[in-house]
Enzyme design. Structure first.
Site, PDB file in Angstrom:
ATOM      1  N   ASP A 189     -12.999 -35.884 -64.028  1.00 20.08           N
ATOM      2  CA  ASP A 189     -11.574 -35.156 -63.873  1.00 20.08           C
ATOM      3  C   ASP A 189     -10.471 -36.400 -63.710  1.00 20.08           C
ATOM      4  OD1 ASP A 189     -12.881 -35.519 -61.085  1.00 20.08           O
ATOM      5  OD2 ASP A 189     -11.069 -34.663 -60.451  1.00 20.08           O
TER       6      ASP A 189
ATOM      7  N   GLY B 130      -1.612 -29.527 -50.603  1.00 18.99           N
ATOM      8  CA  GLY B 130      -0.736 -29.919 -51.809  1.00 18.99           C
ATOM      9  C   GLY B 130       0.070 -31.162 -51.820  1.00 18.99           C
TER      10      GLY B 130
ATOM     11  N   GLY C 110      -9.051 -28.801 -60.461  1.00 19.02           N
ATOM     12  CA  GLY C 110      -7.692 -28.284 -60.941  1.00 19.02           C
ATOM     13  C   GLY C 110      -6.425 -29.002 -60.241  1.00 19.02           C
TER      14      GLY C 110
END
Ligand code: AMP
Ligand code: MG
Length: 494
Positions: free
Chosen positions: A252, A126, A90
């Protein structure tokens, strides 16, 4: 043309609902600064590049201010990394801000990479390092300049914050434009969690928005799969022809529309080596240069598995075989063009096989070999021959065969040279050139080398005559990579 706060958002992915993503704004940063802005890419989203306000752009493209009409979200996906399934991936450090419809009716995803933690960050920060952001910013435009399908770079921002990898490092954010961010991994996520109805909805979404001509077709899923396979084949044929190694061909990092995507430890081959591994973390060479076409097929196989309720297995097998046929056709076509030839037959195939054997044995600079070959009959033979000094007769034998094939084609020497210079780049993003731009940016806050590289990479086939950039000495950028800088690998730590 619009300013940055007037973009024409028309968000489609968000309509799939929250099974598919986490809705979430970016995490603000300290002191964003616009380091680079790509006015060519700005045009794609109808953004007026002539009157940019750097402060305003830095605010919006760092995520400190939200773009009117955007609907930021982190996509849910899983995927196969280095051959093993990872159920939890994700968007851990990036956000799809939304989709912009331009005046031509095209849709462009606008995405911030390095925009802070999301539900999918698995404890990581992040963020993205400034160095990897510079590489991604340059890499995307280098591939675009070479005519290879790729995501694009709109902007590069430094955040003014330090993040921690092996040591503290400055962070950056790239604004990426793409025709889609839907990856094979989005399908795998729902397939592996046993939610076939969500797989079907995603497939319907892809067909409706990216292959609308298939909507009414009873074979639409199979035809969608064929389109995905064929665009993947074309993309990888492009990679193989210019000597590009992606480095992390996980499912991905592979999108539905066959655009080169997610630039991490990528690299261009310097001296030709078919086993070239650009990713220092790829200890077994799964993603070595000569493996890429086969890995494309493997990834498509994994994507195909997720569609097993929609496409019979024997049909999937036929489509996979078609991938290999299309790849070979496209690759041969590209190599023929590089060699200034148009007749692709058994003799050509033999010439090509011999060429790759020759290059692997003598390891000349891959890019410059072809530029020199273009002039070998008009005074450039000595330069071409230099890297073959140990057994020049190997080159001569191959040249004899090559000249025979050139003679079959009804074109003049000048025409052939011109064709070859138009299809063999003079400038590629050599790792050491990217590193020099990074070093200057990190150590001296000097971003001019990024701009110089952008000028050349946008114009890779020609000398930048008429390009307003007087400080550029093109020969410095097109020379063979110095020995001391060869074999540079980049790791996944980004
Ligand atoms: P990548 O290698 O960039 O394709 O990333 C693989 C996965 O790791 C994706 O799910 C990313 O979102 C996640 N990831 C990589 N780096 C970070 C980071 N610094 N913070 C959060 N997630 C990350
Ligand atoms: Mg990725």
């Amino acid at each position: 043309m619009n300013s940055i706060n007037q973009l024409n958002f028309n968000n489609r992915f968000v309509q799939l609902g929250e099974d598919y993503f986490q809705a979430k704004p970016p995490v603000p940063v300290n002191s964003p600064r616009l380091v680079a802005f790509n006015s060519d890419a700005a045009k794609l989203i109808g953004l007026d590049a002539d009157h940019v306000n750097e402060k305003e752009l830095a605010e919006f493209l760092s995520g400190n201010q939200s773009l009117p009409g955007s609907a930021p979200l982190a996509m849910a996906y899983s995927g196969h990394q280095f051959g093993s399934y990872n159920p939890q991936l994700g968007d851990g450090r990036g956000l799809l801000l939304g989709e912009i419809k331009n005046a031509l009716g095209e849709f462009w995803d606008i995405y911030l990479k390095g925009s802070g933690q999301t539900r999918f960050c698995r404890g990581f920060d992040g963020r993205a390092t400034f160095r990897s952001s510079i590489r991604e910013y340059l890499g995307q435009e280098a591939m675009h300049g070479l005519g290879i399908p790729t995501t694009r770079s709109l902007a590069l921002v430094s955040t003014g914050e330090l993040i921690y990898r092996q040591h503290p490092e400055p962070a950056g954010i790239v604004t990426r434009l793409a025709r889609t961010h839907i990856r094979f991994g989005n399908f795998e996520y729902f397939f592996k969690t046993n939610r076939p109805e969500l797989v079907t909805r995603l497939a319907d979404h892809v067909i409706e928005h990216y292959f609308p001509e298939l909507v009414q077709d009873k074979d639409r899923y199979r035809l969608m799969y064929r389109r995905v396979a064929e665009s993947t084949a074309g993309m990888i044929a492009g990679w193989q022809s210019v000597g590009f190694g992606h480095g992390v061909m996980n499912t991905d990092n592979t999108t539905l529309l066959g655009e080169t995507f997610d630039y991490g430890p990528f690299g261009f081959i310097d001296r030709f080596n078919p086993r070239y591994i650009c990713n220092a973390s790829d200890t077994h060479g799964r993603y070595a240069f000569n493996q890429q076409p086969e890995i494309g097929r493997w990834n498509l196989f994994k994507f195909g598995e997720t569609l097993q309720n929609l496409i019979p297995i024997d049909e999937l097998q036929v489509e996979l075989d078609n991938y290999t046929v299309v790849f070979n056709q496209k690759f041969q076509g590209k190599m023929a063009t590089k060699l200034g030839l148009t007749i692709v037959d058994a003799e050509f195939e033999e010439l090509m096989n011999n060429l790759f054997r020759l290059l692997a044995a003598h390891q000349p600079d891959y890019t410059n070999f072809f530029r020199r070959l273009a002039h070998h009959r008009s005074g450039g033979l000595e330069e071409l021959r230099a890297p073959f000094h140990q057994r020049p007769e190997d080159l001569d034998d191959w040249l004899t065969q090559y000249e025979r094939l050139l003679d079959r084609e009804d074109i003049s020497l000048e025409e052939q040279s011109a064709r070859m210079t138009q299809s063999n780049p003079k400038f590629i993003l050599r790792n050491y050139l990217a590193q020099r731009a990074i070093d200057l940016a990190l150590m001296e806050q000097d971003y001019s080398e990024i701009e110089r590289l952008m000028v050349l990479l946008k114009n890779p086939f020609a000398d930048p005559e008429g390009v307003e950039f007087s400080e550029i000495d093109p020969d410095l950028y097109s020379a063979d990579t110095p020995d001391a800088q060869l074999g540079m690998q980049v790791s996944c730590s980004a």
